[in-house]
Design a protein around this motif. Structure first.
Motif, PDB file in Angstrom:
ATOM      1  N   LYS A 144      10.822 -11.547  -8.271  1.00 14.66           N
ATOM      2  CA  LYS A 144      10.254 -10.286  -8.711  1.00 14.66           C
ATOM      3  C   LYS A 144       9.109 -10.065  -7.727  1.00 14.66           C
ATOM      4  CE  LYS A 144       9.850  -6.469 -10.966  1.00 14.66           C
ATOM      5  NZ  LYS A 144      10.941  -5.493 -10.936  1.00 14.66           N
ATOM      6  N   PHE A 145       8.161 -11.036  -7.644  1.00 12.81           N
ATOM      7  CA  PHE A 145       6.994 -10.751  -6.711  1.00 12.81           C
ATOM      8  C   PHE A 145       7.536 -10.180  -5.235  1.00 12.81           C
ATOM      9  CE2 PHE A 145       3.020 -12.729  -4.625  1.00 12.81           C
ATOM     10  CZ  PHE A 145       2.385 -11.738  -4.739  1.00 12.81           C
ATOM     11  N   GLN A 146       8.407 -10.887  -4.653  1.00 10.66           N
ATOM     12  CA  GLN A 146       8.846 -10.735  -3.419  1.00 10.66           C
ATOM     13  C   GLN A 146       9.436  -9.102  -3.342  1.00 10.66           C
ATOM     14  OE1 GLN A 146      11.450 -13.749  -2.094  1.00 10.66           O
ATOM     15  NE2 GLN A 146       9.762 -15.358  -1.803  1.00 10.66           N
ATOM     16  N   GLU A 147      10.061  -8.920  -4.458  1.00 13.13           N
ATOM     17  CA  GLU A 147      10.666  -7.409  -4.610  1.00 13.13           C
ATOM     18  C   GLU A 147       9.582  -6.399  -4.557  1.00 13.13           C
ATOM     19  OE1 GLU A 147      12.943  -5.055  -7.830  1.00 13.13           O
ATOM     20  OE2 GLU A 147      13.398  -6.869  -7.965  1.00 13.13           O
ATOM     21  N   VAL A 148       8.449  -6.658  -5.098  1.00 12.40           N
ATOM     22  CA  VAL A 148       7.340  -5.623  -5.326  1.00 12.40           C
ATOM     23  C   VAL A 148       6.412  -5.678  -4.282  1.00 12.40           C
ATOM     24  CG1 VAL A 148       8.055  -5.358  -7.584  1.00 12.40           C
ATOM     25  CG2 VAL A 148       5.867  -6.644  -6.868  1.00 12.40           C
ATOM     26  N   SER A 149       6.196  -6.793  -3.563  1.00 11.69           N
ATOM     27  CA  SER A 149       5.173  -6.894  -2.705  1.00 11.69           C
ATOM     28  C   SER A 149       5.521  -7.851  -1.724  1.00 11.69           C
ATOM     29  CB  SER A 149       4.055  -7.815  -3.653  1.00 11.69           C
ATOM     30  OG  SER A 149       2.853  -8.330  -2.535  1.00 11.69           O
ATOM     31  N   PRO A 150       4.983  -7.690  -0.266  1.00 19.60           N
ATOM     32  CA  PRO A 150       5.109  -8.387   0.933  1.00 19.60           C
ATOM     33  C   PRO A 150       4.386  -9.647   0.997  1.00 19.60           C
ATOM     34  CG  PRO A 150       4.005  -6.628   1.617  1.00 19.60           C
ATOM     35  CD  PRO A 150       4.131  -6.434   0.211  1.00 19.60           C
ATOM     36  N   TRP A 151       3.599 -10.004   0.134  1.00 22.47           N
ATOM     37  CA  TRP A 151       2.439 -11.066   0.124  1.00 22.47           C
ATOM     38  C   TRP A 151       3.327 -12.311   0.794  1.00 22.47           C
ATOM     39  CZ3 TRP A 151      -2.879 -10.111  -1.447  1.00 22.47           C
ATOM     40  CH2 TRP A 151      -3.420 -11.241  -1.462  1.00 22.47           C
ATOM     41  N   MET A 152       4.366 -12.620   0.114  1.00 21.93           N
ATOM     42  CA  MET A 152       5.070 -14.093   0.439  1.00 21.93           C
ATOM     43  C   MET A 152       6.070 -13.478   1.541  1.00 21.93           C
ATOM     44  SD  MET A 152       5.566 -15.565  -3.359  1.00 21.93           S
ATOM     45  CE  MET A 152       6.363 -17.016  -2.707  1.00 21.93           C
ATOM     46  N   THR A 322      -9.936 -10.206  -6.372  1.00 20.45           N
ATOM     47  CA  THR A 322      -9.961  -8.834  -6.812  1.00 20.45           C
ATOM     48  C   THR A 322      -9.091  -8.082  -5.982  1.00 20.45           C
ATOM     49  OG1 THR A 322     -12.759  -8.783  -7.264  1.00 20.45           O
ATOM     50  CG2 THR A 322     -11.520  -6.831  -6.914  1.00 20.45           C
ATOM     51  N   LEU A 323      -9.099  -8.294  -4.523  1.00 24.34           N
ATOM     52  CA  LEU A 323      -8.146  -7.742  -3.949  1.00 24.34           C
ATOM     53  C   LEU A 323      -6.605  -8.044  -4.570  1.00 24.34           C
ATOM     54  CD1 LEU A 323      -9.309  -8.405  -0.241  1.00 24.34           C
ATOM     55  CD2 LEU A 323      -8.863  -6.037  -1.221  1.00 24.34           C
ATOM     56  N   TYR A 324      -6.396  -9.328  -4.844  1.00 24.99           N
ATOM     57  CA  TYR A 324      -5.000  -9.876  -5.396  1.00 24.99           C
ATOM     58  C   TYR A 324      -4.981  -8.945  -6.811  1.00 24.99           C
ATOM     59  CZ  TYR A 324      -1.334 -13.065  -6.793  1.00 24.99           C
ATOM     60  OH  TYR A 324      -0.119 -13.333  -7.221  1.00 24.99           O
ATOM     61  N   PHE A 325      -5.770  -8.891  -7.475  1.00 27.79           N
ATOM     62  CA  PHE A 325      -5.466  -8.241  -9.056  1.00 27.79           C
ATOM     63  C   PHE A 325      -5.225  -6.844  -8.654  1.00 27.79           C
ATOM     64  CE2 PHE A 325      -6.374 -11.268 -12.627  1.00 27.79           C
ATOM     65  CZ  PHE A 325      -6.192 -12.496 -11.983  1.00 27.79           C
ATOM     66  N   GLU A 326      -6.136  -6.044  -7.912  1.00 29.79           N
ATOM     67  CA  GLU A 326      -5.848  -4.784  -7.552  1.00 29.79           C
ATOM     68  C   GLU A 326      -4.481  -4.345  -6.965  1.00 29.79           C
ATOM     69  OE1 GLU A 326      -8.950  -3.712  -5.260  1.00 29.79           O
ATOM     70  OE2 GLU A 326     -10.507  -3.304  -7.224  1.00 29.79           O
ATOM     71  N   MET A 327      -3.969  -5.309  -6.179  1.00 29.00           N
ATOM     72  CA  MET A 327      -2.785  -5.387  -5.573  1.00 29.00           C
ATOM     73  C   MET A 327      -1.711  -5.451  -6.564  1.00 29.00           C
ATOM     74  SD  MET A 327       0.144  -7.386  -4.490  1.00 29.00           S
ATOM     75  CE  MET A 327      -0.567  -8.908  -4.616  1.00 29.00           C
ATOM     76  N   TYR A 423      -1.801 -10.287  11.109  1.00 29.62           N
ATOM     77  CA  TYR A 423      -2.321 -10.266   9.722  1.00 29.62           C
ATOM     78  C   TYR A 423      -1.329  -9.286   8.862  1.00 29.62           C
ATOM     79  CZ  TYR A 423      -6.501 -12.665  11.192  1.00 29.62           C
ATOM     80  OH  TYR A 423      -7.408 -13.642  11.554  1.00 29.62           O
ATOM     81  N   LEU A 424      -1.330  -9.685   7.600  1.00 27.21           N
ATOM     82  CA  LEU A 424      -0.891  -8.737   6.709  1.00 27.21           C
ATOM     83  C   LEU A 424      -2.249  -8.112   5.863  1.00 27.21           C
ATOM     84  CD1 LEU A 424       1.303  -7.267   4.888  1.00 27.21           C
ATOM     85  CD2 LEU A 424       0.930  -9.326   3.269  1.00 27.21           C
ATOM     86  N   THR A 425      -2.242  -6.884   5.986  1.00 26.13           N
ATOM     87  CA  THR A 425      -3.374  -6.120   5.363  1.00 26.13           C
ATOM     88  C   THR A 425      -3.146  -5.267   4.141  1.00 26.13           C
ATOM     89  OG1 THR A 425      -3.498  -4.016   6.608  1.00 26.13           O
ATOM     90  CG2 THR A 425      -4.501  -6.073   7.576  1.00 26.13           C
ATOM     91  N   TRP A 426      -3.789  -5.244   3.080  1.00 26.30           N
ATOM     92  CA  TRP A 426      -3.664  -4.379   2.137  1.00 26.30           C
ATOM     93  C   TRP A 426      -4.769  -3.485   2.185  1.00 26.30           C
ATOM     94  CZ3 TRP A 426      -0.883  -2.240  -1.525  1.00 26.30           C
ATOM     95  CH2 TRP A 426      -1.555  -1.491  -2.932  1.00 26.30           C
ATOM     96  N   LYS A 427      -4.443  -2.100   2.171  1.00 28.34           N
ATOM     97  CA  LYS A 427      -5.563  -1.161   2.267  1.00 28.34           C
ATOM     98  C   LYS A 427      -6.755  -1.436   3.287  1.00 28.34           C
ATOM     99  CE  LYS A 427      -4.646   0.674  -2.483  1.00 28.34           C
ATOM    100  NZ  LYS A 427      -5.115   1.259  -3.777  1.00 28.34           N
ATOM    101  N   GLU A 428      -6.071  -1.895   4.358  1.00 25.81           N
ATOM    102  CA  GLU A 428      -6.958  -2.022   5.333  1.00 25.81           C
ATOM    103  C   GLU A 428      -7.786  -3.525   5.420  1.00 25.81           C
ATOM    104  OE1 GLU A 428      -9.454   1.304   6.403  1.00 25.81           O
ATOM    105  OE2 GLU A 428      -7.763   2.427   6.877  1.00 25.81           O
ATOM    106  N   PRO A 430      -7.498  -7.709   5.470  1.00 21.70           N
ATOM    107  CA  PRO A 430      -6.765  -8.892   5.590  1.00 21.70           C
ATOM    108  C   PRO A 430      -6.483  -9.613   4.242  1.00 21.70           C
ATOM    109  CG  PRO A 430      -8.316  -8.272   7.456  1.00 21.70           C
ATOM    110  CD  PRO A 430      -8.526  -7.586   6.352  1.00 21.70           C
ATOM    111  N   VAL A 431      -5.208 -10.081   4.170  1.00 20.35           N
ATOM    112  CA  VAL A 431      -4.908 -10.727   3.018  1.00 20.35           C
ATOM    113  C   VAL A 431      -4.152 -12.125   3.341  1.00 20.35           C
ATOM    114  CG1 VAL A 431      -5.395  -8.905   1.378  1.00 20.35           C
ATOM    115  CG2 VAL A 431      -2.937  -9.213   2.322  1.00 20.35           C
ATOM    116  N   VAL A 432      -3.138 -11.923   4.161  1.00 21.86           N
ATOM    117  CA  VAL A 432      -2.356 -13.069   4.852  1.00 21.86           C
ATOM    118  C   VAL A 432      -2.460 -13.201   6.118  1.00 21.86           C
ATOM    119  CG1 VAL A 432      -0.152 -14.272   4.573  1.00 21.86           C
ATOM    120  CG2 VAL A 432      -1.259 -12.750   2.629  1.00 21.86           C
ATOM    121  N   TRP A 433      -2.467 -14.411   6.735  1.00 21.08           N
ATOM    122  CA  TRP A 433      -2.474 -14.826   8.106  1.00 21.08           C
ATOM    123  C   TRP A 433      -1.295 -15.666   8.502  1.00 21.08           C
ATOM    124  CZ3 TRP A 433      -3.817 -19.684  10.428  1.00 21.08           C
ATOM    125  CH2 TRP A 433      -3.682 -19.511  11.856  1.00 21.08           C
TER     126      TRP A 433
END
Length: 439
Positions: A144-152, A322-327, A423-428, A430-433
């Protein structure tokens, strides 16, 4: 963190405090502090308390109060610590808005730090998580997380592309997977191997388990992977290595590496679990395997260089989560139980980082994240960076188009001109490298 650790949603309020309620608590707490201080006292580190200004109830109050409490703990101001812990306890809720959630989870870590109970709390959280962990619930949550977010999935796509290119043409492949994502990365790679123009290679997948909560479900994961490989027509062997105290215990013999195998080492969020002083040895161990490629994916935060400065470490930890929770807030509907469980999984990490002394034993669980630039400096001692190909970058860009606006691929973090990776960025931010390396 499993949902059973906390009050069930049925017993919890399904609404956030009103702005008026928050304002009343903030004002009452400030009045209490003012009454307890000498009239001419200027010792407080809080600008709001010194000036008499009230933090906005509709603004980002949690960050300000949490940082102030962290400074009070660092300065050993017991009266102020109790005052701020009471204040945060009145306002925090794991079922409220983003500020209330952050206050709830960081309050737990601050309380443990102040009381010296971090080690005990961490072990309790770990034990409950292990007891209630199941393959089905964990798999559904990850998917489900992978469905809504590219974080992983960002790291999965980038790493798979680099591995496939590095092992192209080889017939005996051995991937050493050091991650805790329940093998959700590998079905896509198996599909790619099944459609190769040349002979379908034999794949040996050795999974090194570093998270205690994953060990109990690896048998079922292996059975599912073997079934899927048969369906794809890919000769397949699945091995699991667990029970290690640290990754430095891995050996070429223990991993079952054969001379005629083309080796790839895949690390997704694994190196941050290695103690800072042991990371060089682990990287040299990777080097001894003579891999064709090593793929490294880590979350972008610096929690290692600041480990001796509690306030600095706290502020960086708070910035990252904070970035993670807002995402999560923007990716899930407000009433999502999946979102609630993902947030609760953070509680162990936050307690581990902020409330457990490095000298204490925590069953191999470390949470000292580094930034991509820091990892690059370490990795360059044993490896050379491998740039991601245009095809791989295009695949990542295509992946990000499946998600809501706000996500982007950046080839280099601003100001870090000497490092490798993407880098993956969320609203500019960087969150994942992700990066790839060769000997």
């Amino acid at each position: 963190m499993d949902i059973t650790l906390f009050t069930t949603p049925k017993e919890a309020p399904l609404f956030s405090y009103s702005n008026q309620k928050i304002s009343n608590v903030l004002q009452a707490a400030i009045d209490m502090q003012s009454n307890n201080q000498p009239q001419n006292s200027h010792t407080s580190t809080s600008r709001s308390s010194d000036s008499g200004e009230l933090p906005s109830a509709s603004g980002k109050w949690a960050s300000r109060l949490l940082k102030e409490c962290a400074r009070a703990i660092s300065d050993k101001e017991s009266g102020k610590i109790h005052h701020l812990l009471w204040m945060l306890n009145e306002l925090a809720s794991p079922y409220g808005d983003c500020d209330q959630k952050l206050a709830s989870y960081f309050l737990q870590a601050l309380f443990c730090k102040a009381m010296g109970s971090g080690q005990r709390c961490f072990k309790t959280l770990n034990a409950v998580a292990e007891k209630s962990h199941s393959f089905d619930s964990a798999r559904k949550l990850i998917l489900k997380f992978q469905e809504v977010s590219p974080w992983m999935t960002f790291g999965h796509v980038a790493s798979n592309g680099a591995i496939l290119e590095a092992l192209e043409g080889d017939t005996k492949l051995h991937i050493i997977d050091i991650s805790n994502t329940l093998c959700t990365q590998w079905p896509t790679l198996l599909e790619a191997l099944a459609t190769r123009n040349d002979e379908t290679p034999h794949l040996k997948l050795t999974v090194v388990v570093t998270a205690s909560t994953v060990r109990s479900v690896m048998k079922e994961i292996g059975q599912r992977m073997e079934k899927f490989a048969r369906l794809m027509g890919v000769p397949f062997e699945f091995n699991v290595i667990s029970g290690l105290n640290n990754l430095g215990e891995l050996t070429k013999e223990g991993l079952g590496v054969q001379e005629d195998e083309a080796i790839a080492v895949n690390c997704i969020g694994a190196l941050r679990r290695v103690e800072v002083e042991e990371r060089g040895a682990v990287i040299r161990m990777f080097q001894s395997l003579k891999p064709r490629v090593v793929t490294i994916v880590e979350e972008e935060a610096d929690l290692s260089s600041s480990r001796d400065d509690f306030v600095k470490c706290f502020e960086e930890c708070l910035r990252f989560y904070t970035l993670y929770f807002e995402m999560l807030e923007e990716s899930f509907v407000p009433t999502s139980n999946d979102r609630l469980m993902l947030e609760r999984e953070c509680s162990r990490s936050i307690v581990r980082v902020l409330a457990c002394d490095d000298e204490s034993s925590t069953e191999g669980e470390c949470e000292k994240r580094d930034r991509g630039s820091q990892w690059s400096e370490r990795l360059k001692e044993a490896f050379s960076p491998v740039g991601f190909s245009d095809d791989c970058v295009d695949d990542v860009k295509a992946l990000l188009k499946r998600y809501r606006a706000g996500w982007a691929l950046v080839l280099r973090a601003q100001g870090d001109h000497h490092e490798s990776g993407i880098y993956l960025t969320w609203k500019e931010e960087p969150v994942v490298w992700a990066s790839a390396w060769k000997p």
